[in-house]
Motif scaffolding. Sequence first.
Motif, PDB file in Angstrom:
ATOM      1  N   LEU A  28      45.031 -39.875 -61.509  1.00  0.00           N
ATOM      2  CA  LEU A  28      43.719 -40.517 -61.452  1.00  0.00           C
ATOM      3  C   LEU A  28      42.996 -40.153 -60.163  1.00  0.00           C
ATOM      4  O   LEU A  28      41.821 -39.736 -60.180  1.00  0.00           O
ATOM      5  CB  LEU A  28      43.881 -42.035 -61.545  1.00  0.00           C
ATOM      6  CG  LEU A  28      42.655 -42.878 -61.162  1.00  0.00           C
ATOM      7  CD1 LEU A  28      41.526 -42.681 -62.163  1.00  0.00           C
ATOM      8  CD2 LEU A  28      43.031 -44.350 -61.049  1.00  0.00           C
ATOM      9  N   PHE A  29      43.674 -40.284 -59.032  1.00  0.00           N
ATOM     10  CA  PHE A  29      43.035 -40.027 -57.747  1.00  0.00           C
ATOM     11  C   PHE A  29      42.708 -38.544 -57.586  1.00  0.00           C
ATOM     12  O   PHE A  29      41.632 -38.188 -57.085  1.00  0.00           O
ATOM     13  CB  PHE A  29      43.919 -40.517 -56.602  1.00  0.00           C
ATOM     14  CG  PHE A  29      43.812 -41.998 -56.348  1.00  0.00           C
ATOM     15  CD1 PHE A  29      43.121 -42.483 -55.252  1.00  0.00           C
ATOM     16  CD2 PHE A  29      44.388 -42.917 -57.207  1.00  0.00           C
ATOM     17  CE1 PHE A  29      43.006 -43.843 -55.010  1.00  0.00           C
ATOM     18  CE2 PHE A  29      44.290 -44.278 -56.987  1.00  0.00           C
ATOM     19  CZ  PHE A  29      43.592 -44.746 -55.880  1.00  0.00           C
ATOM     20  N   ALA A  30      43.613 -37.688 -58.036  1.00  0.00           N
ATOM     21  CA  ALA A  30      43.359 -36.254 -57.939  1.00  0.00           C
ATOM     22  C   ALA A  30      42.163 -35.865 -58.800  1.00  0.00           C
ATOM     23  O   ALA A  30      41.295 -35.080 -58.380  1.00  0.00           O
ATOM     24  CB  ALA A  30      44.598 -35.463 -58.365  1.00  0.00           C
ATOM     25  N   GLY A  31      42.087 -36.422 -60.008  1.00  0.00           N
ATOM     26  CA  GLY A  31      40.959 -36.149 -60.884  1.00  0.00           C
ATOM     27  C   GLY A  31      39.648 -36.640 -60.316  1.00  0.00           C
ATOM     28  O   GLY A  31      38.575 -36.111 -60.628  1.00  0.00           O
ATOM     29  N   ALA A  32      39.741 -37.676 -59.475  1.00  0.00           N
ATOM     30  CA  ALA A  32      38.547 -38.228 -58.834  1.00  0.00           C
ATOM     31  C   ALA A  32      38.231 -37.526 -57.521  1.00  0.00           C
ATOM     32  O   ALA A  32      37.347 -37.965 -56.782  1.00  0.00           O
ATOM     33  CB  ALA A  32      38.748 -39.715 -58.588  1.00  0.00           C
ATOM     34  N   GLY A  33      38.967 -36.447 -57.227  1.00  0.00           N
ATOM     35  CA  GLY A  33      38.722 -35.703 -56.002  1.00  0.00           C
ATOM     36  C   GLY A  33      39.246 -36.383 -54.762  1.00  0.00           C
ATOM     37  O   GLY A  33      38.778 -36.109 -53.648  1.00  0.00           O
ATOM     38  N   GLN A  34      40.231 -37.246 -54.918  1.00  0.00           N
ATOM     39  CA  GLN A  34      40.806 -37.982 -53.797  1.00  0.00           C
ATOM     40  C   GLN A  34      42.294 -37.655 -53.655  1.00  0.00           C
ATOM     41  O   GLN A  34      42.964 -37.294 -54.627  1.00  0.00           O
ATOM     42  CB  GLN A  34      40.632 -39.485 -53.997  1.00  0.00           C
ATOM     43  CG  GLN A  34      39.198 -39.955 -54.110  1.00  0.00           C
ATOM     44  CD  GLN A  34      38.454 -39.897 -52.787  1.00  0.00           C
ATOM     45  OE1 GLN A  34      39.070 -39.844 -51.715  1.00  0.00           O
ATOM     46  NE2 GLN A  34      37.128 -39.905 -52.852  1.00  0.00           N
ATOM     47  N   ARG A  56      37.527 -48.532 -45.273  1.00  0.00           N
ATOM     48  CA  ARG A  56      36.506 -49.090 -46.139  1.00  0.00           C
ATOM     49  C   ARG A  56      36.839 -48.734 -47.589  1.00  0.00           C
ATOM     50  O   ARG A  56      37.421 -47.673 -47.859  1.00  0.00           O
ATOM     51  CB  ARG A  56      35.122 -48.536 -45.800  1.00  0.00           C
ATOM     52  CG  ARG A  56      34.614 -48.933 -44.424  1.00  0.00           C
ATOM     53  CD  ARG A  56      33.184 -48.436 -44.221  1.00  0.00           C
ATOM     54  NE  ARG A  56      32.267 -49.058 -45.185  1.00  0.00           N
ATOM     55  CZ  ARG A  56      31.706 -50.245 -45.016  1.00  0.00           C
ATOM     56  NH1 ARG A  56      31.967 -50.946 -43.900  1.00  0.00           N
ATOM     57  NH2 ARG A  56      30.885 -50.741 -45.909  1.00  0.00           N
ATOM     58  N   PRO A  57      36.502 -49.614 -48.539  1.00  0.00           N
ATOM     59  CA  PRO A  57      36.765 -49.307 -49.957  1.00  0.00           C
ATOM     60  C   PRO A  57      36.148 -47.964 -50.356  1.00  0.00           C
ATOM     61  O   PRO A  57      35.090 -47.565 -49.832  1.00  0.00           O
ATOM     62  CB  PRO A  57      36.098 -50.471 -50.689  1.00  0.00           C
ATOM     63  CG  PRO A  57      36.144 -51.592 -49.706  1.00  0.00           C
ATOM     64  CD  PRO A  57      35.925 -50.955 -48.359  1.00  0.00           C
ATOM     65  N   VAL A  58      36.819 -47.304 -51.287  1.00  0.00           N
ATOM     66  CA  VAL A  58      36.404 -45.977 -51.731  1.00  0.00           C
ATOM     67  C   VAL A  58      36.011 -46.034 -53.202  1.00  0.00           C
ATOM     68  O   VAL A  58      36.836 -46.380 -54.057  1.00  0.00           O
ATOM     69  CB  VAL A  58      37.537 -44.946 -51.532  1.00  0.00           C
ATOM     70  CG1 VAL A  58      37.112 -43.577 -52.072  1.00  0.00           C
ATOM     71  CG2 VAL A  58      37.921 -44.854 -50.059  1.00  0.00           C
ATOM     72  N   ASP A  59      34.752 -45.706 -53.494  1.00  0.00           N
ATOM     73  CA  ASP A  59      34.319 -45.612 -54.886  1.00  0.00           C
ATOM     74  C   ASP A  59      34.938 -44.342 -55.473  1.00  0.00           C
ATOM     75  O   ASP A  59      34.702 -43.234 -54.979  1.00  0.00           O
ATOM     76  CB  ASP A  59      32.789 -45.532 -54.941  1.00  0.00           C
ATOM     77  CG  ASP A  59      32.245 -45.606 -56.372  1.00  0.00           C
ATOM     78  OD1 ASP A  59      32.982 -45.251 -57.312  1.00  0.00           O
ATOM     79  OD2 ASP A  59      31.082 -46.002 -56.537  1.00  0.00           O
ATOM     80  N   LEU A  60      35.723 -44.505 -56.510  1.00  0.00           N
ATOM     81  CA  LEU A  60      36.444 -43.363 -57.078  1.00  0.00           C
ATOM     82  C   LEU A  60      35.571 -42.505 -57.990  1.00  0.00           C
ATOM     83  O   LEU A  60      36.021 -41.467 -58.487  1.00  0.00           O
ATOM     84  CB  LEU A  60      37.673 -43.849 -57.849  1.00  0.00           C
ATOM     85  CG  LEU A  60      38.765 -44.521 -57.001  1.00  0.00           C
ATOM     86  CD1 LEU A  60      39.896 -45.028 -57.890  1.00  0.00           C
ATOM     87  CD2 LEU A  60      39.299 -43.568 -55.945  1.00  0.00           C
ATOM     88  N   GLY A  61      34.321 -42.942 -58.233  1.00  0.00           N
ATOM     89  CA  GLY A  61      33.474 -42.163 -59.123  1.00  0.00           C
ATOM     90  C   GLY A  61      34.070 -42.079 -60.515  1.00  0.00           C
ATOM     91  O   GLY A  61      33.798 -41.139 -61.269  1.00  0.00           O
ATOM     92  N   THR A  62      34.880 -43.062 -60.841  1.00  0.00           N
ATOM     93  CA  THR A  62      35.629 -43.095 -62.099  1.00  0.00           C
ATOM     94  C   THR A  62      35.434 -44.467 -62.725  1.00  0.00           C
ATOM     95  O   THR A  62      35.248 -45.457 -62.020  1.00  0.00           O
ATOM     96  CB  THR A  62      37.134 -42.859 -61.826  1.00  0.00           C
ATOM     97  OG1 THR A  62      37.291 -41.595 -61.185  1.00  0.00           O
ATOM     98  CG2 THR A  62      37.946 -42.880 -63.100  1.00  0.00           C
ATOM     99  N   THR A  63      35.483 -44.520 -64.036  1.00  0.00           N
ATOM    100  CA  THR A  63      35.326 -45.789 -64.725  1.00  0.00           C
ATOM    101  C   THR A  63      36.578 -46.147 -65.519  1.00  0.00           C
ATOM    102  O   THR A  63      37.409 -45.294 -65.809  1.00  0.00           O
ATOM    103  CB  THR A  63      34.125 -45.761 -65.687  1.00  0.00           C
ATOM    104  OG1 THR A  63      34.325 -44.705 -66.647  1.00  0.00           O
ATOM    105  CG2 THR A  63      32.830 -45.538 -64.938  1.00  0.00           C
ATOM    106  N   PHE A  64      36.673 -47.407 -65.846  1.00  0.00           N
ATOM    107  CA  PHE A  64      37.772 -47.903 -66.678  1.00  0.00           C
ATOM    108  C   PHE A  64      37.151 -48.579 -67.892  1.00  0.00           C
ATOM    109  O   PHE A  64      36.260 -49.434 -67.755  1.00  0.00           O
ATOM    110  CB  PHE A  64      38.628 -48.887 -65.890  1.00  0.00           C
ATOM    111  CG  PHE A  64      39.743 -49.526 -66.684  1.00  0.00           C
ATOM    112  CD1 PHE A  64      40.714 -48.752 -67.303  1.00  0.00           C
ATOM    113  CD2 PHE A  64      39.821 -50.906 -66.801  1.00  0.00           C
ATOM    114  CE1 PHE A  64      41.736 -49.341 -68.025  1.00  0.00           C
ATOM    115  CE2 PHE A  64      40.846 -51.506 -67.521  1.00  0.00           C
ATOM    116  CZ  PHE A  64      41.805 -50.718 -68.130  1.00  0.00           C
ATOM    117  N   ALA A  65      37.612 -48.188 -69.063  1.00  0.00           N
ATOM    118  CA  ALA A  65      37.125 -48.780 -70.305  1.00  0.00           C
ATOM    119  C   ALA A  65      38.308 -49.293 -71.107  1.00  0.00           C
ATOM    120  O   ALA A  65      39.354 -48.636 -71.193  1.00  0.00           O
ATOM    121  CB  ALA A  65      36.345 -47.747 -71.128  1.00  0.00           C
TER     122      ALA A  65
END
Length: 550
Positions: free
Chosen positions: A252-258, A273-282
């Motif tokens: 998940l993190f790698a796919g989000a560029g993290q 500081r919190p990091v927006d992963l640019g990813t969503t959960f459905a």
Amino acid sequence: MTLRLAAAALLLTASTAPAAAQDISAANLTQTVRTLASDQFQGRAPGTIGEERTIGYLIGRLQALGLEPAGTNGGWTQPVPLLHTALGTPAKLAFGGKGTAPSLVQGTDIYVSTLQPNDVAKVADAPMVFVGYGVTAPERGWDDFKGVDLKGKVAVFLINDPDFVAAKGEDAFGKFGGRTMTYYGRWTYKFEEAARRGAVAALIVHDTDGVGYGWNVVKSGGGENYGLVVPAEKQTSLVLQGWISGETAAKLFAGAGQDLAKLRVAARRKSFRPVDLGTTFAAEVPVKHEVVQSQNVLAKIPGAKRPDEVVMYGAHWDAYGEGKADEQGRIYRAGANDDALGVAGLFEMARLFRAAPPPDRTLLFAFWTAEERGLLGSEAYAQNPVYPPEKTVANLGLDILQTAGKAKDVILVGKGQGTLEDDLARVAATQGRTVSVESLPERGLFYRADHFSMAKRGVPVLLMMGIAGASDLVTGGKEAGQKWVDDYTGKCYHQACDAWDASWNLDGAVQDIQIFYQIGDELARSAKWPGWKPDSEFKAIRDRSAAARR
């Protein structure tokens, strides 16, 4: 003459505990465990026929022992209404956006449950935010959130405390007790904090070292969850809560560029500081939900002089009920050790106390429901106690005892918390035993048993838990003790394997129960009020009610 007789009587009473404790019977313990762990009780899950049979059995045993009811309205029980939810097959369960992934498999990639009484648990492409350890601790100068709004978002956490693996020189080093977990490290705290901030879901990255158990334990709930029934206005904001497997999290993190490994380090800095992963959960998951009426069982031996002062013993009667068949075809996760053996210990102590002269203070024996679902029975009692916490002398809890024979030591859970640990050391010495501190304090066992519900209200507590460390066994030493812990936690903890076995050697369990009997006896026949150590987070709570104990 009268004074001499009185002194002799006092001496006799004071010396009865060690002698009586010798009568703790391994055979009686075995008989109770074999009964409660039998198929007749169907794994003792709350709200099932297994509970009905368990409650009837407990009350029958207590009546036969000659105890008195101590529950609601003079009965044997205290009602504990529970919200029971069970997830069905997900119609949707996926990450999207920069971290796009194929559909997630419940129990393999992710494990979630819900505490909302809705027919469908639905999360509509909610943004995912990595919040590090998710700790807000002003008294320690720590805030992982920095004011970031989580309303309607998915909070992604690391398990344990910021200094769990911190190195010297890092900001977090020593801030949270080193490897000794604080409540900030518990998954329950993280879900509570996410809900306080309005998150729609909360997911914790699984890490066996950090949480203290493997993925097999995480998923053992089978998509079910239990919570105390609360008014609609107090309902949690979390539609779903749970865990991401370590492997899935890395993807998940790698796919989000993290880089998850680098973020773990960053989360140990005060500046994180919190990091927006640019990813969503459905998610869209059907939910079965119901309110089940469960019960604590409460019994007492009234105090002859100060009946309003209470020494409490506790053990939980519930286990995990029915599950998938194991390799031997067993379907009931019957909790023979966790915690039928603890229940058996309470019966044995109650038997000896009932045969002894009446105590000065009331002895309360509490058999909790829904411990395995989040300490719910004890929490229900703590929210609505039969006896007020300020007049409760102590809570002594039995939850998992080692079954590998006599030990040269006894394991202390929660070092530095309360003065009862000094009593533990003193009484253990009368058996020729020493005290060993729990070997894996990072597992936070102090916060994972029913005594914690009372500790949060300031009641001094002491827990006997065999998996807290490797006992120094008379036969085989620490190595044999560690093997027992590894075998039990690795194979049988919360599994059908936790069944009575003819190979059990209960001599060590008998020793531990004897210690608790003697500590309770001393408290019940004195005016002593144990307390908390100066650095305990619970001392201030107890101090506020000091006037009630004068």
